[in-house]
Design an enzyme around this catalytic site. Structure first.
Site, PDB file in Angstrom:
ATOM      1  N   ILE A 192       5.365  -6.372  -4.093  1.00 22.12           N
ATOM      2  CA  ILE A 192       4.452  -5.921  -4.150  1.00 22.12           C
ATOM      3  C   ILE A 192       3.695  -5.713  -5.683  1.00 22.12           C
ATOM      4  CG2 ILE A 192       3.274  -3.877  -3.890  1.00 22.12           C
ATOM      5  CD1 ILE A 192       5.397  -3.552  -1.441  1.00 22.12           C
ATOM      6  N   PRO A 193       3.186  -6.594  -5.882  1.00 13.87           N
ATOM      7  CA  PRO A 193       2.319  -7.035  -7.110  1.00 13.87           C
ATOM      8  C   PRO A 193       1.723  -5.488  -8.384  1.00 13.87           C
ATOM      9  CG  PRO A 193       0.994  -7.256  -6.222  1.00 13.87           C
ATOM     10  CD  PRO A 193       1.531  -7.121  -5.117  1.00 13.87           C
ATOM     11  N   CYS A 194       2.612  -4.172  -8.081  1.00 10.05           N
ATOM     12  CA  CYS A 194       1.846  -3.315  -9.474  1.00 10.05           C
ATOM     13  C   CYS A 194       1.369  -3.871 -11.058  1.00 10.05           C
ATOM     14  CB  CYS A 194       3.153  -1.767  -9.058  1.00 10.05           C
ATOM     15  SG  CYS A 194       3.904  -2.794  -9.714  1.00 10.05           S
ATOM     16  N   HIS A 195       2.025  -4.709 -10.929  1.00  7.81           N
ATOM     17  CA  HIS A 195       1.935  -5.332 -12.400  1.00  7.81           C
ATOM     18  C   HIS A 195       0.384  -5.085 -12.834  1.00  7.81           C
ATOM     19  CE1 HIS A 195       2.916  -9.037  -9.952  1.00  7.81           C
ATOM     20  NE2 HIS A 195       2.651  -9.048 -11.221  1.00  7.81           N
TER      21      HIS A 195
END
Length: 161
Positions: free
Chosen positions: A123-126
């Site tokens: 889950i690409p919160c970056h």
């Protein structure tokens, strides 16, 4: 609940979950010793997570299809679901994320939910940055966020020396 580990270029990934899906992927300090046989007899979603992370770090995979089962509030789930819509190699600002979930006044709540994302990279919160382009906080450390964004960049920075 099962736990397994995978060595990445930016630290050891600790992966937890069961047959219902991956609940957490977090990064540990690189001096952590992976227990022997940590990948034996783990649930299929955890095995698949290791396989897909390996492809991601080798530059082969741009999308994940691992069965996820992160635990959080209804609002957090909504924010995390929207993170899944940020394409590989792209970024969004926190303000853009709030617009996507339909509440521009929830910028702090969105930032907080991003910070509580239990599934690192998948889950690409970056991929969420400040409105001024700054690499704001990241649970795994800002240097890891920078590394991940550079890894996903179409024009990778090359060093001359």
């Amino acid at each position: 609940m099962q736990t397994t580990y995978y060595k990445t270029p930016i630290g050891i990934a600790q992966i937890t979950g069961d047959m219902h899906g991956v609940q957490t992927v977090s990064v540990l300090d690189s001096d952590f010793e992976i227990p022997a046989n940590s990948t034996q007899d783990v649930a299929k979603p955890l095995q698949e997570c290791i396989h897909q992370l390996d492809e991601y770090f080798k530059g082969i995979r741009k999308e994940f299809s691992v069965q996820l089962n992160p635990q959080g509030t209804e609002f957090q789930q909504k924010v995390w679901d929207e993170l899944l819509n940020i394409p590989f190699g792209k970024t969004r600002t926190y303000l853009e994320q709030t617009k996507k979930i339909g509440d521009v006044k929830a910028i702090r709540a969105v930032a907080s939910a991003n910070g509580k994302n239990p599934v690192w990279i998948l889950i690409p919160c970056h991929r969420v940055i400040g409105s001024d382009g700054s690499l704001t906080g990241y649970a795994g450390g800002v240097w890891r966020k920078k590394w991940l964004l550079e890894h996903e960049s179409e024009s990778k920075q090359q060093t001359l020396f």
